[in-house]
Design a protein around this motif. Structure first.
Motif, PDB file in Angstrom:
ATOM      1  N   ALA A  16       0.820  -1.212   0.000  1.00  0.00           N
ATOM      2  CA  ALA A  16       0.000   0.000   0.000  1.00  0.00           C
ATOM      3  C   ALA A  16       0.854   1.263   0.000  1.00  0.00           C
ATOM      4  O   ALA A  16       0.349   2.356  -0.289  1.00  0.00           O
ATOM      5  N   ARG A  17       2.121   1.128   0.309  1.00  0.00           N
ATOM      6  CA  ARG A  17       3.046   2.264   0.315  1.00  0.00           C
ATOM      7  C   ARG A  17       4.013   2.183  -0.865  1.00  0.00           C
ATOM      8  O   ARG A  17       5.145   2.648  -0.789  1.00  0.00           O
ATOM      9  N   GLY A  18       3.570   1.565  -1.928  1.00  0.00           N
ATOM     10  CA  GLY A  18       4.289   1.598  -3.181  1.00  0.00           C
ATOM     11  C   GLY A  18       5.340   0.541  -3.385  1.00  0.00           C
ATOM     12  O   GLY A  18       6.116   0.611  -4.343  1.00  0.00           O
ATOM     13  N   HIS A  19       5.398  -0.473  -2.491  1.00  0.00           N
ATOM     14  CA  HIS A  19       6.416  -1.521  -2.623  1.00  0.00           C
ATOM     15  C   HIS A  19       5.869  -2.702  -3.426  1.00  0.00           C
ATOM     16  O   HIS A  19       4.728  -3.131  -3.227  1.00  0.00           O
ATOM     17  N   VAL A  20       6.692  -3.226  -4.315  1.00  0.00           N
ATOM     18  CA  VAL A  20       6.317  -4.419  -5.090  1.00  0.00           C
ATOM     19  C   VAL A  20       6.674  -5.661  -4.284  1.00  0.00           C
ATOM     20  O   VAL A  20       7.785  -5.774  -3.752  1.00  0.00           O
ATOM     21  N   ILE A  21       5.729  -6.580  -4.161  1.00  0.00           N
ATOM     22  CA  ILE A  21       5.953  -7.806  -3.393  1.00  0.00           C
ATOM     23  C   ILE A  21       6.755  -8.800  -4.226  1.00  0.00           C
ATOM     24  O   ILE A  21       6.366  -9.146  -5.345  1.00  0.00           O
ATOM     25  N   MET A  22       7.887  -9.251  -3.695  1.00  0.00           N
ATOM     26  CA  MET A  22       8.735 -10.239  -4.361  1.00  0.00           C
ATOM     27  C   MET A  22       8.597 -11.588  -3.661  1.00  0.00           C
ATOM     28  O   MET A  22       8.390 -11.632  -2.448  1.00  0.00           O
ATOM     29  N   PRO A  23       8.763 -12.676  -4.382  1.00  0.00           N
ATOM     30  CA  PRO A  23       8.812 -13.991  -3.725  1.00  0.00           C
ATOM     31  C   PRO A  23      10.152 -14.182  -3.038  1.00  0.00           C
ATOM     32  O   PRO A  23      11.113 -13.452  -3.298  1.00  0.00           O
ATOM     33  N   SER A  24      10.217 -15.159  -2.163  1.00  0.00           N
ATOM     34  CA  SER A  24      11.479 -15.480  -1.502  1.00  0.00           C
ATOM     35  C   SER A  24      12.443 -16.102  -2.488  1.00  0.00           C
ATOM     36  O   SER A  24      12.059 -16.900  -3.338  1.00  0.00           O
ATOM     37  N   ALA A  25      13.713 -15.731  -2.382  1.00  0.00           N
ATOM     38  CA  ALA A  25      14.753 -16.411  -3.153  1.00  0.00           C
ATOM     39  C   ALA A  25      15.061 -17.746  -2.485  1.00  0.00           C
ATOM     40  O   ALA A  25      14.620 -18.022  -1.363  1.00  0.00           O
ATOM     41  N   GLN A 333       6.535 -34.088   7.842  1.00  0.00           N
ATOM     42  CA  GLN A 333       5.179 -33.975   7.305  1.00  0.00           C
ATOM     43  C   GLN A 333       4.390 -32.898   8.035  1.00  0.00           C
ATOM     44  O   GLN A 333       3.570 -32.191   7.421  1.00  0.00           O
ATOM     45  N   ALA A 334       4.644 -32.753   9.339  1.00  0.00           N
ATOM     46  CA  ALA A 334       3.989 -31.678  10.090  1.00  0.00           C
ATOM     47  C   ALA A 334       4.501 -30.313   9.633  1.00  0.00           C
ATOM     48  O   ALA A 334       3.739 -29.340   9.563  1.00  0.00           O
ATOM     49  N   VAL A 335       5.794 -30.232   9.320  1.00  0.00           N
ATOM     50  CA  VAL A 335       6.365 -28.988   8.794  1.00  0.00           C
ATOM     51  C   VAL A 335       5.721 -28.631   7.457  1.00  0.00           C
ATOM     52  O   VAL A 335       5.299 -27.489   7.227  1.00  0.00           O
ATOM     53  N   ILE A 336       5.633 -29.626   6.576  1.00  0.00           N
ATOM     54  CA  ILE A 336       5.058 -29.396   5.249  1.00  0.00           C
ATOM     55  C   ILE A 336       3.590 -28.999   5.350  1.00  0.00           C
ATOM     56  O   ILE A 336       3.116 -28.106   4.638  1.00  0.00           O
ATOM     57  N   ALA A 337       2.860 -29.649   6.251  1.00  0.00           N
ATOM     58  CA  ALA A 337       1.447 -29.314   6.435  1.00  0.00           C
ATOM     59  C   ALA A 337       1.289 -27.878   6.928  1.00  0.00           C
ATOM     60  O   ALA A 337       0.349 -27.176   6.548  1.00  0.00           O
ATOM     61  N   ARG A 338       2.234 -27.436   7.779  1.00  0.00           N
ATOM     62  CA  ARG A 338       2.144 -26.075   8.329  1.00  0.00           C
ATOM     63  C   ARG A 338       2.550 -25.012   7.312  1.00  0.00           C
ATOM     64  O   ARG A 338       1.983 -23.920   7.272  1.00  0.00           O
ATOM     65  N   TYR A 339       3.538 -25.299   6.469  1.00  0.00           N
ATOM     66  CA  TYR A 339       4.111 -24.270   5.605  1.00  0.00           C
ATOM     67  C   TYR A 339       3.831 -24.480   4.117  1.00  0.00           C
ATOM     68  O   TYR A 339       4.162 -23.608   3.308  1.00  0.00           O
ATOM     69  N   GLY A 340       3.252 -25.597   3.731  1.00  0.00           N
ATOM     70  CA  GLY A 340       3.092 -25.917   2.322  1.00  0.00           C
ATOM     71  C   GLY A 340       2.261 -24.921   1.542  1.00  0.00           C
ATOM     72  O   GLY A 340       2.508 -24.682   0.352  1.00  0.00           O
ATOM     73  N   SER A 341       1.280 -24.310   2.175  1.00  0.00           N
ATOM     74  CA  SER A 341       0.440 -23.350   1.466  1.00  0.00           C
ATOM     75  C   SER A 341       1.184 -22.048   1.198  1.00  0.00           C
ATOM     76  O   SER A 341       0.833 -21.305   0.275  1.00  0.00           O
ATOM     77  N   ILE A 342       2.216 -21.765   1.985  1.00  0.00           N
ATOM     78  CA  ILE A 342       3.010 -20.544   1.814  1.00  0.00           C
ATOM     79  C   ILE A 342       4.187 -20.800   0.878  1.00  0.00           C
ATOM     80  O   ILE A 342       4.532 -19.968   0.037  1.00  0.00           O
ATOM     81  N   TYR A 343       4.814 -21.969   1.034  1.00  0.00           N
ATOM     82  CA  TYR A 343       5.966 -22.334   0.223  1.00  0.00           C
ATOM     83  C   TYR A 343       5.632 -23.613  -0.547  1.00  0.00           C
ATOM     84  O   TYR A 343       5.881 -24.724  -0.064  1.00  0.00           O
ATOM     85  N   GLU A 542       8.343 -20.212  -7.858  1.00  0.00           N
ATOM     86  CA  GLU A 542       8.039 -19.598  -6.569  1.00  0.00           C
ATOM     87  C   GLU A 542       9.001 -18.465  -6.227  1.00  0.00           C
ATOM     88  O   GLU A 542       8.773 -17.705  -5.296  1.00  0.00           O
ATOM     89  N   ARG A 543      10.115 -18.323  -6.991  1.00  0.00           N
ATOM     90  CA  ARG A 543      11.108 -17.304  -6.680  1.00  0.00           C
ATOM     91  C   ARG A 543      10.955 -16.041  -7.515  1.00  0.00           C
ATOM     92  O   ARG A 543      11.641 -15.067  -7.288  1.00  0.00           O
ATOM     93  N   TYR A 544      10.113 -16.075  -8.545  1.00  0.00           N
ATOM     94  CA  TYR A 544      10.052 -14.963  -9.468  1.00  0.00           C
ATOM     95  C   TYR A 544       8.979 -13.960  -9.076  1.00  0.00           C
ATOM     96  O   TYR A 544       7.923 -14.312  -8.549  1.00  0.00           O
TER      97      TYR A 544
END
Length: 603
Positions: A16-25, A333-343, A542-544
């Motif tokens: 909202a303050r003019g920054h472009v959102i980048m994915p994680s490298a 598997q618990a890690v993937i279940a927690r973070y898979g939707s983000i990464y 996912e990095r672009y």
């Protein structure tokens, strides 16, 4: 709010303050052989901080995956992680201190609801390189932070630069939140490390470029680099006693607890000790899961060694807690279940992650069995000598070679009517820690993306190599990872079996044909969708960001990339594959170099 909400609200706030959102490298730095892992949010942005134009513009924000192992022995306390997420925003020659500091304070007070009265800040006190940062102090005063909560600290505390010899740098201003704990003494203040004040953010004002030891020059542009650790920020926001009490970790800890259910530890551990071991398992397997997802497999050197060390340390902790065998994949598997939707790369590479963890755990458990045999030999020698104390050297060897925690060795000794020299072990372990810390510091001494002539040529050669591999082996080939130095390239790619001598020869021939054609390299900035539609190779979706740089090498190669390239392939020299090997299920690795034309002719 939970961690996912906080992460997204942060990005929305700066968008909202003019920054472009980048994915994680990636966690594995590209074109930078001097660093094992991406250790800060600004790491992938170094070329742009030095003045190169970024395809997404001059205001950027993202959540960057990071990994640091310098403080690995501290993991399990209230605030240390190996893997962590860094929320960041940047100005590349755009706004300066006023907006940076104002938006940082707004984020913490207006969005997170932290009390301004509990926020203190530190600023650069000045030295022979740069003056005292009165400009930042004036901004803080205007925003309502009183003089008595502004602390001037020296460069070792409030000057940020990459740990190597060169690179963008400058004074910084850190924010600390009062946890409410009592002062530990008259010298207690932000930065003292007693626990009363927790660092929640850092504004770096990059206006210098370190060009050699002790020599600095003004940067072409003044940059802002702000990093806020998600785990620590969420801990403060959710008012948990430590980072492991947040929802980022709670399902992982819950799964470890389920695996322990009905099991009683063989060791006499306090509840605090058991909790710390559980936290170490959660942290290390979370880190290993992300590392493997980014293409690193457990091994004996560099990134692979770090991955192996994290897994094996988790297995050792699991052994102390009597967790049944083959638990690492269950926790992952618990890690993937927690973070898979983000990464999404976690879900996409789930099978490979679980297989690698299981294989490494099985290998290490065999080592543990050998360690038990070694313990028995040491016991037999002691009894033959009429002694009852295991020497510190023996305890350390069992730890260093076989992964036996000293508590396990002590417990075994007690069960067999012996004791162990823990003082001797601690002395050797302290020496081991110091050596490891020094080695880490040396390895992380770089941090700059390598734009040297040799690395630039080799990076360009990887584009030619990838297309040649696809021409020879098929279009299923795609890059899994790369690491280039000034002397050689290393390229990992998908293919079910090791290359034959004939295939290696044909790949070399194709690459050298393109070099002899002296193809021109061109670059164009365009939307990612357009690049894909035009046929550009892009295997790290996912990095672009939305806008990408597309490099074309004549009519032979077209890839989405951000690295340095030569203008004409004729400058590369002769391409030669040094080695080809299988490094994992369906993953091959090629090492190659370039021979200068003069050297080729003389041979």
């Amino acid at each position: 709010m939970n961690g996912d909400e906080l992460r997204q609200i942060f990005l929305n706030f700066f968008a909202a303050r003019g920054h472009v959102i980048m994915p994680s490298a990636s966690l594995v730095p590209e074109n930078d052989p001097t660093a094992l892992f991406t250790s800060a949010g600004m790491h992938p942005l170094v070329p742009y901080l030095l003045g190169e134009s970024h395809p997404s513009g001059r205001r950027l924000t993202n959540v960057q995956k990071c990994l640091r192992t310098v403080d690995i022995e501290e993991v399990g306390d209230t605030s240390h992680n190996t893997f962590f997420e860094m929320l960041g925003f940047w100005s590349l020659g755009d706004y300066w201190k006023q907006d940076s500091i104002r938006w940082t304070l707004e984020w913490f007070t207006r969005v997170l609801g932290l009390e301004k009265e509990r926020i203190s800040v530190t600023v650069f006190a000045g030295d022979s390189v740069a003056p005292r940062d009165e400009e930042a102090v004036q901004v803080w005063l205007e925003l309502g932070i009183p003089q008595e909560r502004i602390y001037y600290l020296p460069g070792e505390d409030n000057w940020w630069e990459l740990p190597g010899k060169t690179g963008p740098c400058g004074p910084d201003s850190e924010l600390f939140y009062d946890t409410g704990l009592p002062m530990h003494g008259p010298g207690c203040q932000p930065g003292c490390g007693c626990g009363k004040y927790i660092e929640i953010g850092n504004n770096v004002f990059m206006q210098y470029n370190k060009i050699s030891e002790g020599r600095y020059e003004p940067l072409k542009q003044r940059n802002i680099d702000v990093g806020l650790g998600l785990e620590r920020m969420l801990c403060v926001h959710q008012r948990t006693s430590d980072i492991y009490g947040t929802d980022l970790f709670s399902p992982i800890l819950q799964r470890i607890g389920e695996l322990r259910e009905g099991q009683k530890s063989k060791l006499s551990l306090s509840s605090e000790q058991e909790y710390r071991l559980t936290c170490i398992i959660a942290d290390h397997l979370r880190a290993a899961t992300f590392i493997i997802a980014d293409g690193v497999l457990p091994g004996n050197v560099e990134q692979g060694y770090i991955c192996r060390r994290l897994i094996r340390r988790a297995v050792r902790c699991g052994h102390e807690l009597s967790i049944p065998d083959s638990f690492t994949a269950e926790v992952a598997q618990a890690v993937i279940a927690r973070y898979g939707s983000i990464y999404p790369e976690l879900e996409e590479r789930k099978t490979g992650i679980l297989n690698e963890l299981t294989r490494e755990e099985e290998r290490f458990r065999q080592t543990l069995v050998r360690g038990l045999r070694e313990f028995q030999k040491s016991e037999n020698r002691l009894r033959q000598q009429g002694e009852t104390v295991l020497a510190g050297e023996t305890v350390f060897r069992l730890f260093d070679t076989f992964g036996f925690p000293p508590t396990l060795t002590v417990e075994l000794a007690q069960e067999h009517g012996l004791s162990a020299d823990l003082d001797g072990f601690n002395a050797l372990f302290k020496l081991h820690q110091e050596r490891s810390r020094q080695a880490n510091q040396k390895k992380f001494a770089g941090g700059l993306a390598d734009h040297s002539d040799g690395a630039t040529k080799l990076h360009t050669a990887t584009h030619l190599l990838q297309q040649a591999l696809r021409d020879v082996l098929g279009t299923h080939v795609h890059q899994m990872g790369s690491n280039n130095t000034q002397e050689r390239l290393r390229f990992d790619f998908s293919h079910p079996k090791k290359l034959t001598i004939e295939e290696i020869g044909r790949v070399e021939e194709i690459v050298n044909e393109q070099i002899k054609r002296d193809l021109q390299t061109t670059v164009e900035v365009m939307p990612l969708e357009q690049a894909l539609a035009e046929g550009a190779l892009a295997f790290f979706g996912e990095r672009y960001g939305e806008q990408v740089k597309v490099y074309k090498i004549g009519n032979f190669s077209m890839e989405v990339c951000g690295g340095p390239h030569v203008q004409h392939t004729g400058s590369l020299g002769q391409f030669r594959i040094i080695r080809s090997e299988t490094i994992g299920q369906g993953v091959q690795r090629i090492r190659a170099n370039l021979i200068e034309e003069e050297a080729t002719q003389s041979n």
